[in-house]
Design a protein around this motif. Structure first.
Motif, short mmCIF file in Angstrom:
data_model
loop_
_atom_site.label_atom_id
_atom_site.label_comp_id
_atom_site.label_asym_id
_atom_site.label_seq_id
_atom_site.Cartn_x
_atom_site.Cartn_y
_atom_site.Cartn_z
N GLU A 157 0.84 -1.20 0.00
CA GLU A 157 0.00 0.00 0.00
C GLU A 157 0.88 1.24 0.00
OE1 GLU A 157 -2.75 -0.28 3.28
OE2 GLU A 157 -4.26 -1.16 1.97
N THR A 158 0.54 2.20 -0.86
CA THR A 158 1.31 3.45 -0.96
C THR A 158 0.36 4.64 -0.93
OG1 THR A 158 1.25 3.20 -3.37
CG2 THR A 158 3.26 2.47 -2.25
N GLU A 159 0.96 5.81 -0.73
CA GLU A 159 0.18 7.05 -0.72
C GLU A 159 0.95 8.13 -1.46
OE1 GLU A 159 -0.21 8.27 3.36
OE2 GLU A 159 1.87 8.96 3.48
N LEU A 160 0.24 9.05 -2.10
CA LEU A 160 0.86 10.25 -2.67
C LEU A 160 0.81 11.33 -1.60
CD1 LEU A 160 2.08 11.51 -5.32
CD2 LEU A 160 -0.15 12.60 -5.60
N ASN A 161 1.97 11.93 -1.34
CA ASN A 161 2.09 12.92 -0.28
C ASN A 161 2.54 14.25 -0.87
OD1 ASN A 161 3.13 14.32 2.14
ND2 ASN A 161 2.75 12.36 3.13
N ILE A 162 1.83 15.33 -0.56
CA ILE A 162 2.20 16.67 -1.00
C ILE A 162 2.38 17.54 0.23
CG2 ILE A 162 1.55 18.71 -2.34
CD1 ILE A 162 -0.07 16.95 -4.16
N ASN A 163 3.61 18.00 0.43
CA ASN A 163 3.92 18.85 1.59
C ASN A 163 3.51 18.21 2.92
OD1 ASN A 163 4.97 20.87 -0.10
ND2 ASN A 163 2.97 21.86 -0.29
N GLY A 164 3.66 16.90 3.02
CA GLY A 164 3.34 16.23 4.28
C GLY A 164 1.89 15.85 4.44
N HIS A 165 1.06 16.10 3.41
CA HIS A 165 -0.36 15.78 3.49
C HIS A 165 -0.70 14.67 2.51
CE1 HIS A 165 -1.01 19.32 5.98
NE2 HIS A 165 -0.34 20.04 5.09
N GLN A 166 -1.36 13.65 3.01
CA GLN A 166 -1.77 12.53 2.17
C GLN A 166 -2.84 12.99 1.17
OE1 GLN A 166 -4.72 9.21 3.22
NE2 GLN A 166 -2.76 8.40 3.94
N LYS A 167 -2.62 12.69 -0.13
CA LYS A 167 -3.57 13.09 -1.15
C LYS A 167 -4.38 11.90 -1.69
CE LYS A 167 -3.98 16.61 -2.65
NZ LYS A 167 -4.84 17.75 -2.24
N ARG A 168 -3.75 10.74 -1.85
CA ARG A 168 -4.45 9.60 -2.41
C ARG A 168 -3.73 8.30 -2.05
NH1 ARG A 168 -7.55 10.47 -6.77
NH2 ARG A 168 -7.69 12.53 -5.83
N LEU A 169 -4.50 7.20 -1.95
CA LEU A 169 -3.93 5.90 -1.60
C LEU A 169 -3.94 4.96 -2.80
CD1 LEU A 169 -5.64 5.28 1.87
CD2 LEU A 169 -3.27 5.96 1.45
N ASN A 170 -3.02 3.98 -2.73
CA ASN A 170 -2.96 2.92 -3.74
C ASN A 170 -2.75 1.61 -3.01
OD1 ASN A 170 -1.70 0.94 -5.52
ND2 ASN A 170 -1.54 2.57 -7.03
N SER A 171 -3.71 0.71 -3.12
CA SER A 171 -3.59 -0.60 -2.46
C SER A 171 -3.47 -1.68 -3.52
CB SER A 171 -4.81 -0.87 -1.59
OG SER A 171 -4.71 -2.13 -0.95
N CYS A 172 -2.35 -2.41 -3.47
CA CYS A 172 -2.10 -3.45 -4.46
C CYS A 172 -1.99 -4.80 -3.74
CB CYS A 172 -0.82 -3.12 -5.22
SG CYS A 172 -0.74 -3.87 -6.86
N ASN A 173 -3.12 -5.49 -3.61
CA ASN A 173 -3.20 -6.72 -2.83
C ASN A 173 -3.26 -7.93 -3.76
OD1 ASN A 173 -3.82 -8.83 -1.11
ND2 ASN A 173 -5.22 -7.62 0.15
N ASN A 174 -2.20 -8.71 -3.75
CA ASN A 174 -2.12 -9.89 -4.61
C ASN A 174 -2.01 -11.17 -3.77
OD1 ASN A 174 -2.09 -11.13 -7.10
ND2 ASN A 174 0.07 -10.76 -7.51
N LYS A 175 -2.70 -11.15 -2.62
CA LYS A 175 -2.61 -12.29 -1.70
C LYS A 175 -3.74 -13.30 -1.87
CE LYS A 175 0.20 -10.79 2.16
NZ LYS A 175 0.29 -10.70 3.63
N GLY A 176 -4.57 -13.12 -2.87
CA GLY A 176 -5.68 -14.04 -3.06
C GLY A 176 -5.23 -15.46 -3.33
N GLU A 177 -6.09 -16.42 -2.99
CA GLU A 177 -5.76 -17.84 -3.17
C GLU A 177 -5.51 -18.18 -4.63
OE1 GLU A 177 -8.80 -20.17 -1.46
OE2 GLU A 177 -8.43 -19.51 0.60
#
Length: 232
Positions: A157-177
């Motif tokens: 999971e990652t986030e875009l940060n601008i001047n210390g403020h979170q702007k958007r998240l990215n969740s890349c979950n490939n743990k499925g069976e």
């Protein structure tokens, strides 16, 4: 009978108007050629350090505006005027694109900056691959896009940060069976940023155990100016 006369006069008026228009356009075209010849003469005789031409390149009232427009646009050296140079400078390209050079597999570090070391393009020199941070070279509206790729059984999971403020998240979950191939997850953000603002991608929280190198990337580019009413 009266109606026929009116129609005939109307047709004649249209034909006469068309003829006069074509005649005037031909005169304008001829005058433009004359202006180009006079301008070329100015170019041949003027020195590089001369001031802007102060007299119009035509001497009749009918085409004085054309000459004035050319005078405003060109100096004797043929360079663009200072205001046009400023306009061109404001429209210059700013863009960067970088890819991850090594896998991120630390699942303990919180808010770790993702450093994309492989730089493909860095117009404006805003992105620093040694820190993973993009410092905005000039104010404007920018697009930021990043892609995270994980292998089967992993996630990140990652986030875009601008001047210390979170702007958007990215969740890349490939743990499925049923996960059997790499998973690519992308997020895009359009934001107004000011000169010297800092932008980066960081790990979100303590979750996530693998981010694949080469395929994971971070890009950004300027798409326009901030409206003056908003640029305080």
């Amino acid at each position: 009978m009266h109606q026929d006369i009116v129609i005939t006069l109307s047709v004649c008026a249209v034909i006469l108007t068309t003829v006069l228009f074509e005649y005037r356009m031909q005169r304008v075209e001829d005058k433009c050629k004359e202006i180009e010849l006079k301008y070329d003469l100015h170019q041949e005789t003027a020195g590089k350090d001369d001031e802007i031409v102060d007299t119009p390149l035509v001497d009749d009232n009918e085409n004085i505006e054309v000459g004035a427009a050319l005078k405003r646009r060109y100096s004797k050296s043929g360079d663009l005027m200072e205001d046009e140079l400023r306009e061109l400078s404001a429209q210059r390209t700013i863009a960067f694109s970088a890819a991850l050079g090594h896998p991120m597999d630390d699942n303990e570090t919180v808010s770790e900056v993702v450093m994309y070391e492989i730089v493909d393009i860095n117009i404006g020199e805003g992105y620093d691959p040694t820190t993973g941070i993009f410092r905005v070279p000039e104010s404007g509206v920018y697009v930021f896009h990043w892609t995270s790729v994980t292998i089967p059984g992993k996630w990140y999971e990652t986030e875009l940060n601008i001047n210390g403020h979170q702007k958007r998240l990215n969740s890349c979950n490939n743990k499925g069976e049923n996960a059997s191939s790499n998973l690519s997850c992308s997020t895009i953000v359009i934001a107004e940023v000011k000169e010297s603002d800092i932008v980066w991608v960081a790990k979100f929280g303590q979750e996530g155990d693998y981010l694949m190198e080469m395929y994971s990337s971070f890009t950004g580019w300027k798409i326009g100016e901030i409206p003056k009413s908003d640029d305080n």
